[in-house]
Design an enzyme around this catalytic site. Structure first.
Site, PDB file in Angstrom:
ATOM      1  N   ARG A 149       0.876  -1.173   0.000  1.00  0.00           N
ATOM      2  CA  ARG A 149       0.000   0.000   0.000  1.00  0.00           C
ATOM      3  C   ARG A 149       0.915   1.225   0.000  1.00  0.00           C
ATOM      4  O   ARG A 149       2.051   1.160   0.500  1.00  0.00           O
ATOM      5  CB  ARG A 149      -0.874   0.040   1.257  1.00  0.00           C
ATOM      6  CG  ARG A 149      -1.796  -1.162   1.425  1.00  0.00           C
ATOM      7  CD  ARG A 149      -2.552  -1.066   2.755  1.00  0.00           C
ATOM      8  NE  ARG A 149      -3.507  -2.167   2.916  1.00  0.00           N
ATOM      9  CZ  ARG A 149      -3.280  -3.273   3.611  1.00  0.00           C
ATOM     10  NH1 ARG A 149      -2.110  -3.444   4.217  1.00  0.00           N
ATOM     11  NH2 ARG A 149      -4.206  -4.212   3.714  1.00  0.00           N
ATOM     12  N   LYS A 173      -2.209  -2.155   7.915  1.00  0.00           N
ATOM     13  CA  LYS A 173      -3.367  -1.543   8.571  1.00  0.00           C
ATOM     14  C   LYS A 173      -3.437  -1.986  10.028  1.00  0.00           C
ATOM     15  O   LYS A 173      -3.180  -3.149  10.345  1.00  0.00           O
ATOM     16  CB  LYS A 173      -4.661  -1.955   7.851  1.00  0.00           C
ATOM     17  CG  LYS A 173      -4.862  -1.236   6.526  1.00  0.00           C
ATOM     18  CD  LYS A 173      -6.235  -1.540   5.964  1.00  0.00           C
ATOM     19  CE  LYS A 173      -6.498  -0.725   4.703  1.00  0.00           C
ATOM     20  NZ  LYS A 173      -7.814  -1.028   4.126  1.00  0.00           N
ATOM     21  N   HIS A 245      -2.040   2.352  -5.861  1.00  0.00           N
ATOM     22  CA  HIS A 245      -2.772   1.108  -5.593  1.00  0.00           C
ATOM     23  C   HIS A 245      -2.818   0.202  -6.824  1.00  0.00           C
ATOM     24  O   HIS A 245      -2.942  -1.015  -6.699  1.00  0.00           O
ATOM     25  CB  HIS A 245      -4.197   1.450  -5.142  1.00  0.00           C
ATOM     26  CG  HIS A 245      -4.772   0.433  -4.222  1.00  0.00           C
ATOM     27  ND1 HIS A 245      -4.388   0.313  -2.895  1.00  0.00           N
ATOM     28  CD2 HIS A 245      -5.694  -0.537  -4.419  1.00  0.00           C
ATOM     29  CE1 HIS A 245      -5.061  -0.673  -2.337  1.00  0.00           C
ATOM     30  NE2 HIS A 245      -5.853  -1.210  -3.229  1.00  0.00           N
ATOM     31  N   ARG A 248      -0.138  -2.371  -6.659  1.00  0.00           N
ATOM     32  CA  ARG A 248      -0.471  -3.444  -5.711  1.00  0.00           C
ATOM     33  C   ARG A 248      -1.461  -4.423  -6.335  1.00  0.00           C
ATOM     34  O   ARG A 248      -1.313  -5.641  -6.221  1.00  0.00           O
ATOM     35  CB  ARG A 248      -1.055  -2.796  -4.444  1.00  0.00           C
ATOM     36  CG  ARG A 248      -1.531  -3.750  -3.368  1.00  0.00           C
ATOM     37  CD  ARG A 248      -1.859  -2.931  -2.121  1.00  0.00           C
ATOM     38  NE  ARG A 248      -2.752  -3.596  -1.182  1.00  0.00           N
ATOM     39  CZ  ARG A 248      -2.366  -4.418  -0.219  1.00  0.00           C
ATOM     40  NH1 ARG A 248      -1.093  -4.731  -0.073  1.00  0.00           N
ATOM     41  NH2 ARG A 248      -3.251  -4.946   0.615  1.00  0.00           N
ATOM     42  N   HIS A 271      -4.023  -9.180   3.883  1.00  0.00           N
ATOM     43  CA  HIS A 271      -5.482  -9.179   4.053  1.00  0.00           C
ATOM     44  C   HIS A 271      -5.865 -10.077   5.222  1.00  0.00           C
ATOM     45  O   HIS A 271      -5.389 -11.203   5.312  1.00  0.00           O
ATOM     46  CB  HIS A 271      -6.166  -9.719   2.784  1.00  0.00           C
ATOM     47  CG  HIS A 271      -6.134  -8.761   1.645  1.00  0.00           C
ATOM     48  ND1 HIS A 271      -6.247  -9.155   0.328  1.00  0.00           N
ATOM     49  CD2 HIS A 271      -6.008  -7.412   1.604  1.00  0.00           C
ATOM     50  CE1 HIS A 271      -6.189  -8.093  -0.459  1.00  0.00           C
ATOM     51  NE2 HIS A 271      -6.048  -7.023   0.295  1.00  0.00           N
ATOM     52  N   TYR A 280     -10.192  -8.881  -4.669  1.00  0.00           N
ATOM     53  CA  TYR A 280      -9.070  -8.081  -5.116  1.00  0.00           C
ATOM     54  C   TYR A 280      -8.502  -8.534  -6.446  1.00  0.00           C
ATOM     55  O   TYR A 280      -8.220  -7.758  -7.331  1.00  0.00           O
ATOM     56  CB  TYR A 280      -7.990  -8.210  -4.046  1.00  0.00           C
ATOM     57  CG  TYR A 280      -7.107  -7.033  -3.944  1.00  0.00           C
ATOM     58  CD1 TYR A 280      -5.963  -6.924  -4.696  1.00  0.00           C
ATOM     59  CD2 TYR A 280      -7.424  -5.992  -3.076  1.00  0.00           C
ATOM     60  CE1 TYR A 280      -5.153  -5.837  -4.592  1.00  0.00           C
ATOM     61  CE2 TYR A 280      -6.606  -4.900  -2.962  1.00  0.00           C
ATOM     62  CZ  TYR A 280      -5.464  -4.832  -3.724  1.00  0.00           C
ATOM     63  OH  TYR A 280      -4.661  -3.743  -3.617  1.00  0.00           O
TER      64      TYR A 280
END
Length: 299
Positions: A149, A173, A245, A248, A271, A280
């Site tokens: 990211r 994250k 993005h 990615r 994830h 995705y």
């Protein structure tokens, strides 16, 4: 509306401590809840998080649907649903007034994917006779080579590089850490940047360990990385809408197309749920047929 403020503050603590979410995600949740607080205030409706009814919520959703798109509407509904689930969890309420509120149907918008040829052209368009050029090549190779990211890229530290082992440590994250493999080519470009450019910068205090720096010796911003990529896309006359993005997304798609399994891709992307990875990499039927034909014992 002070009553709302107290519950929102407690909800923020819950998201941070119990769920380990990033400040950015918590801010987004808060922003969504504050929309309904503003609506109540504007319409002089005196309801708090415990007393607010399903009818009031429905009216609020109806009003905002006039001014925002379905995607934003879906996000607000999802945020409010989480807030009221928290209220139930803490025994403030027995029911979720969002229960019967339907999320609008939205098309699954997938970012454009770059082909390996397009990625080569973008990176090939970087002017390497400048210090920024060497840095930008190393950055884009890392974005694509490791599937990061943009927030993970700009916060990457020198102490996160484990080149001998072939990994980098990434803070994702909610401050969750993962190890991602890094190829020899990407390592080479990072080493060139570190040796020929970064070592000559006047590095500002607090940024001594930050890998990618701007010309003033500070950490790059997300906006700067967006600008670098947009400018390169214009330079090669690329007709796709791309962002950091996109690299990615392309990383995941190319791995899948070349036979990598979803679980491995999930771990590399960081994830929590494999469902996210499935969306995705937009599994297409052709690829699934190829996998079946190649690996099923009864083919």
């Amino acid at each position: 509306m002070a009553n709302w403020a107290t519950y929102i503050k407690n909800f923020q603590s819950f998201l941070k401590i119990e769920r380990g979410l990033s400040q950015n995600t918590i801010d987004n949740y808060t922003f969504d809840i504050e929309k309904i607080v503003l609506y109540l205030s504007d319409n002089q409706i005196n309801e708090n998080p415990i007393s607010i009814s399903e009818e009031t919520i429905q009216q609020f959703i109806y009003e905002i649907s006039k001014t925002i798109n379905p995607r934003s509407q879906a996000r607000i509904i999802s945020g409010l649903r989480s807030f009221f689930n928290y209220m139930i969890f803490e025994d403030y309420r027995n029911d979720n007034p969002m229960e019967l509120v339907e999320i609008p149907k939205i098309g699954r918008k997938l970012p454009d994917t770059l082909s390996t040829d397009e990625i080569d052209k973008i990176i090939g368009a970087i002017e390497l006779n400048t210090d920024q050029g060497e840095r930008n090549r190393a950055m884009l190779e890392t974005l694509y080579g490791c599937g990061l990211r943009v927030s993970e890229l700009i916060s990457l530290r020198i102490s996160d590089l484990f080149f001998e082992e072939g990994f980098i440590k990434v803070k994702g994250k909610g401050d969750k850490q993962r190890f991602v493999p890094i190829g020899n080519l990407t390592q080479k470009y990072i080493d060139i940047y570190k040796t020929s450019v970064r070592s000559h910068l006047d590095i500002q205090k607090g940024h001594e360990d930050t890998l990618f720096l701007n010309r003033r010796g500070k950490q790059l911003t997300r906006a700067m990385v967006f600008t670098i990529i947009k400018d390169l896309a214009v330079k090669i006359n690329l007709k796709k809408t791309i962002s950091p993005h996109t690299f990615r997304h392309s990383f995941a798609t190319h791995l899948l197309e070349n036979g990598a399994d979803l679980r491995s891709i999930q771990l590399m992307l960081g994830h929590e749920s494999i469902t996210t990875t499935e969306i995705y990499v937009h599994l297409d039927r052709r690829h699934l047929t190829e996998v079946m034909n190649a690996f099923h014992p009864r083919k």
